[in-house]
Design a protein around this motif. Sequence first.
Motif, PDB file in Angstrom:
ATOM      1  N   VAL A  90      31.229 -28.127 -15.619  1.00 52.90           N
ATOM      2  CA  VAL A  90      31.949 -26.959 -16.129  1.00 52.90           C
ATOM      3  C   VAL A  90      31.416 -25.685 -15.465  1.00 52.90           C
ATOM      4  CG1 VAL A  90      32.459 -25.575 -18.177  1.00 52.90           C
ATOM      5  CG2 VAL A  90      32.469 -28.073 -18.326  1.00 52.90           C
ATOM      6  N   GLY A  91      30.103 -25.580 -15.362  1.00 50.83           N
ATOM      7  CA  GLY A  91      29.510 -24.423 -14.705  1.00 50.83           C
ATOM      8  C   GLY A  91      29.891 -24.329 -13.245  1.00 50.83           C
ATOM      9  N   VAL A  92      29.936 -25.475 -12.556  1.00 52.00           N
ATOM     10  CA  VAL A  92      30.344 -25.485 -11.151  1.00 52.00           C
ATOM     11  C   VAL A  92      31.772 -24.969 -11.016  1.00 52.00           C
ATOM     12  CG1 VAL A  92      30.810 -26.945  -9.146  1.00 52.00           C
ATOM     13  CG2 VAL A  92      28.755 -27.323 -10.517  1.00 52.00           C
ATOM     14  N   GLY A  93      32.653 -25.457 -11.883  1.00 56.62           N
ATOM     15  CA  GLY A  93      34.043 -25.026 -11.824  1.00 56.62           C
ATOM     16  C   GLY A  93      34.208 -23.547 -12.105  1.00 56.62           C
ATOM     17  N   ALA A 136      32.860 -21.491  -9.116  1.00 55.81           N
ATOM     18  CA  ALA A 136      33.714 -21.611  -7.934  1.00 55.81           C
ATOM     19  C   ALA A 136      34.995 -20.803  -8.099  1.00 55.81           C
ATOM     20  CB  ALA A 136      34.039 -23.082  -7.676  1.00 55.81           C
ATOM     21  N   VAL A 137      35.650 -20.938  -9.252  1.00 56.03           N
ATOM     22  CA  VAL A 137      36.905 -20.215  -9.490  1.00 56.03           C
ATOM     23  C   VAL A 137      36.658 -18.708  -9.532  1.00 56.03           C
ATOM     24  CG1 VAL A 137      38.756 -19.817 -11.158  1.00 56.03           C
ATOM     25  CG2 VAL A 137      38.008 -22.142 -10.660  1.00 56.03           C
ATOM     26  N   GLY A 138      35.615 -18.279 -10.233  1.00 50.85           N
ATOM     27  CA  GLY A 138      35.326 -16.859 -10.329  1.00 50.85           C
ATOM     28  C   GLY A 138      35.034 -16.225  -8.981  1.00 50.85           C
ATOM     29  N   LEU A 139      34.179 -16.855  -8.186  1.00 54.30           N
ATOM     30  CA  LEU A 139      33.847 -16.315  -6.874  1.00 54.30           C
ATOM     31  C   LEU A 139      35.069 -16.295  -5.959  1.00 54.30           C
ATOM     32  CD1 LEU A 139      30.360 -17.962  -6.240  1.00 54.30           C
ATOM     33  CD2 LEU A 139      30.829 -15.538  -6.581  1.00 54.30           C
ATOM     34  N   ALA A 165      44.284  -7.201 -10.829  1.00 52.74           N
ATOM     35  CA  ALA A 165      44.303  -8.225 -11.877  1.00 52.74           C
ATOM     36  C   ALA A 165      43.562  -9.474 -11.415  1.00 52.74           C
ATOM     37  CB  ALA A 165      45.748  -8.573 -12.239  1.00 52.74           C
ATOM     38  N   LEU A 166      43.725  -9.820 -10.136  1.00 47.37           N
ATOM     39  CA  LEU A 166      43.046 -11.008  -9.609  1.00 47.37           C
ATOM     40  C   LEU A 166      41.536 -10.810  -9.625  1.00 47.37           C
ATOM     41  CD1 LEU A 166      44.057 -13.741  -8.388  1.00 47.37           C
ATOM     42  CD2 LEU A 166      43.575 -12.749  -6.149  1.00 47.37           C
ATOM     43  N   ILE A 167      41.091  -9.649  -9.172  1.00 49.93           N
ATOM     44  CA  ILE A 167      39.657  -9.374  -9.159  1.00 49.93           C
ATOM     45  C   ILE A 167      39.119  -9.308 -10.588  1.00 49.93           C
ATOM     46  CG2 ILE A 167      37.899  -7.692  -8.523  1.00 49.93           C
ATOM     47  CD1 ILE A 167      39.634  -6.921  -6.139  1.00 49.93           C
ATOM     48  N   GLY A 168      39.868  -8.673 -11.475  1.00 52.30           N
ATOM     49  CA  GLY A 168      39.441  -8.604 -12.874  1.00 52.30           C
ATOM     50  C   GLY A 168      39.329  -9.964 -13.515  1.00 52.30           C
ATOM     51  N   LEU A 169      40.309 -10.844 -13.210  1.00 51.39           N
ATOM     52  CA  LEU A 169      40.245 -12.202 -13.749  1.00 51.39           C
ATOM     53  C   LEU A 169      39.019 -12.931 -13.217  1.00 51.39           C
ATOM     54  CD1 LEU A 169      41.519 -14.499 -15.380  1.00 51.39           C
ATOM     55  CD2 LEU A 169      42.907 -15.059 -13.351  1.00 51.39           C
ATOM     56  N   GLY A 170      38.705 -12.731 -11.929  1.00 52.08           N
ATOM     57  CA  GLY A 170      37.511 -13.358 -11.361  1.00 52.08           C
ATOM     58  C   GLY A 170      36.240 -12.894 -12.042  1.00 52.08           C
ATOM     59  N   VAL A 171      36.163 -11.594 -12.339  1.00 57.05           N
ATOM     60  CA  VAL A 171      34.991 -11.058 -13.037  1.00 57.05           C
ATOM     61  C   VAL A 171      34.876 -11.660 -14.434  1.00 57.05           C
ATOM     62  CG1 VAL A 171      33.955  -8.968 -13.978  1.00 57.05           C
ATOM     63  CG2 VAL A 171      34.982  -8.918 -11.702  1.00 57.05           C
ATOM     64  N   LEU A 172      36.019 -11.812 -15.123  1.00 55.78           N
ATOM     65  CA  LEU A 172      35.996 -12.423 -16.454  1.00 55.78           C
ATOM     66  C   LEU A 172      35.537 -13.873 -16.393  1.00 55.78           C
ATOM     67  CD1 LEU A 172      39.262 -11.002 -18.080  1.00 55.78           C
ATOM     68  CD2 LEU A 172      36.892 -10.403 -18.620  1.00 55.78           C
ATOM     69  N   VAL A 173      35.999 -14.609 -15.379  1.00 53.73           N
ATOM     70  CA  VAL A 173      35.581 -16.006 -15.237  1.00 53.73           C
ATOM     71  C   VAL A 173      34.079 -16.083 -14.961  1.00 53.73           C
ATOM     72  CG1 VAL A 173      35.836 -18.101 -13.851  1.00 53.73           C
ATOM     73  CG2 VAL A 173      37.857 -16.791 -14.493  1.00 53.73           C
ATOM     74  N   ALA A 233      31.894 -13.881 -15.918  1.00 56.21           N
ATOM     75  CA  ALA A 233      31.242 -13.562 -17.189  1.00 56.21           C
ATOM     76  C   ALA A 233      31.233 -14.781 -18.107  1.00 56.21           C
ATOM     77  CB  ALA A 233      31.960 -12.389 -17.866  1.00 56.21           C
ATOM     78  N   GLY A 234      32.340 -15.547 -18.070  1.00 58.23           N
ATOM     79  CA  GLY A 234      32.372 -16.793 -18.828  1.00 58.23           C
ATOM     80  C   GLY A 234      31.345 -17.794 -18.323  1.00 58.23           C
ATOM     81  N   PHE A 235      31.111 -17.801 -17.016  1.00 53.41           N
ATOM     82  CA  PHE A 235      30.076 -18.673 -16.444  1.00 53.41           C
ATOM     83  C   PHE A 235      28.700 -18.305 -16.987  1.00 53.41           C
ATOM     84  CE2 PHE A 235      26.787 -18.954 -13.113  1.00 53.41           C
ATOM     85  CZ  PHE A 235      26.680 -20.337 -13.020  1.00 53.41           C
ATOM     86  N   VAL A 236      28.407 -16.993 -17.034  1.00 52.68           N
ATOM     87  CA  VAL A 236      27.113 -16.548 -17.560  1.00 52.68           C
ATOM     88  C   VAL A 236      26.981 -16.946 -19.030  1.00 52.68           C
ATOM     89  CG1 VAL A 236      25.681 -14.533 -18.056  1.00 52.68           C
ATOM     90  CG2 VAL A 236      26.945 -14.658 -15.905  1.00 52.68           C
TER      91      VAL A 236
END
Length: 379
Positions: free
Chosen positions: A203-206, A209-212, A238-246, A248-251
Motif C-alpha cells: 500500500v505504501g509503495v502504491g 508511486a502514484v503521488g510522486l 488539480a493534478l499537482i494538488g491531488l499528488g500532494v494529497l496522495v 500526505a496520505g502516504f505519510v
Amino acid sequence: MTTAPTEKSPWPALWALVVGFFMILVDSTIVSVANPAIKAALDPSTNNLDNVVWVTSAYLLAYAVPLLITGRLGDRFGPKRMYLIGLAIFTLASLACGLAPTIGWLIGARVVQGLGASMMTPQTMAVITRTFHPARRGSAMALWGATAGVAFLVGPLLGGLLLDSWGWEWIFFINVPVGILGFVAAARLVPQLQRHAHQMDWVGVGLSAVGLFLVIFGLQEGESNDWGQLAGPITVPALIGLGVLVLAGFVGWQARGPAEPLVPLGLFRDRNFSLSNLAITTMGLSVTAMMFPLLVWLQSVRGYTPTEAALLMAPQAIASSSEVKVSAMPCLSAKALARAGSTSTAPTISTPSILAKAWAWLFAMPPVPRIRSFMMDYL
C-alpha cells in the motif's frame, strides 16, 4: 592441531558491485548531454523539449520510487540475487534503448532501465554494512562515494565522445559489455548473505508511486499547457494538488498503518538525521536540475559540440570528487572528524566547488565560445 579458517576479504566483492553501481550512475548523467541529439533523431516534429525530458524523468522516477521496497526484497531474497536480477534487467533494457525506433519506445525502455537500477543500488549498501568490519566500513563507503563523483565526471565526457563519434545509440550500447562484465564479476565474487523475512508494505509503495508521478507529471506538463487545462476537467494545479494529497496520505499511512513501514517516521525526530536528509535532498536537486538545461543550452544556443559541453562540466565534477577524499584519508578516523567538527572541513569542501563554478562561468561568458581555443589561450 587445526587452524581457524582465514576470513575472506570483502574488497573483491565491493569492487565487483562498484562496476554495476558506476554504470547506473553514469547512465543517469550520460543522457543529459545526448538530449539534443535524441530530439533531432526521434522527436524532430516538435519545437520544445517536453517529450525528450521524459527520457530522463522516466528513468529517475522508475529508479527512485521502488528504492523503498527493493531494499526489503534484498533482505528477503538475498542481496546478491536481487543485484544480479537488476543488473540483467538494466543491461537488456540498455540494448532496447539503443535500438529504440521512436521516442515512446525509448521512454518505455528507460522505465525498465530505472527499475533494474533500483534493484541494484540498495544491495551495494547492504553488502558494505554486512561484510565490512565497522572499523573498515568508512573506507568502503569512501570508495562508494568516490564512485559517484567519478561517474559525474565520466558520464557527460563519455557521452560527448560517443555522440561525436558514433551517435546517440552508443550511449546505451556501451552498457551492454560493461553489464556483462559486471554480472560475471558479481556472480563470482559477491558472497551469499543471510536472508531476513520482512513484511511488504505494498500500500505504501502504491501511494508513494502514484503521488510522486502525479506531482512530477503536473510539473513537467504545466508549462506546455499554460498551467491550465490538461484534458477535460483535469487541470495542472488539480493534478499537482491531488499528488500532494496522495503523498500526505502516504505519510499518514506510514505513521499508523503497516507493522514495518517503508519510512519509519520516528527517525526524523533525530535532528541530525533530518538535517542531513534535507542537505542531501537540496544538493541532489540542485545538481540534477542544473545539468539538463545547462547542457541543452550549451549545445542548442551557444553552439558547443557534445564533447565541448561535457568538458565544461569537468571542473565541477573533479571538485566534487575531491571532496570525498576527506572521508577517505586514513589518518582521519570517524571519531577524529566528529571531534574536529564539520566546520573544520567546510573550507576544503566549499572552496573547490566555488572555483569550479567560477571556471564554468568563465567558459560560458566569451561571445564566441570554444573550449579548446579558450584552454589554449589560458595555457
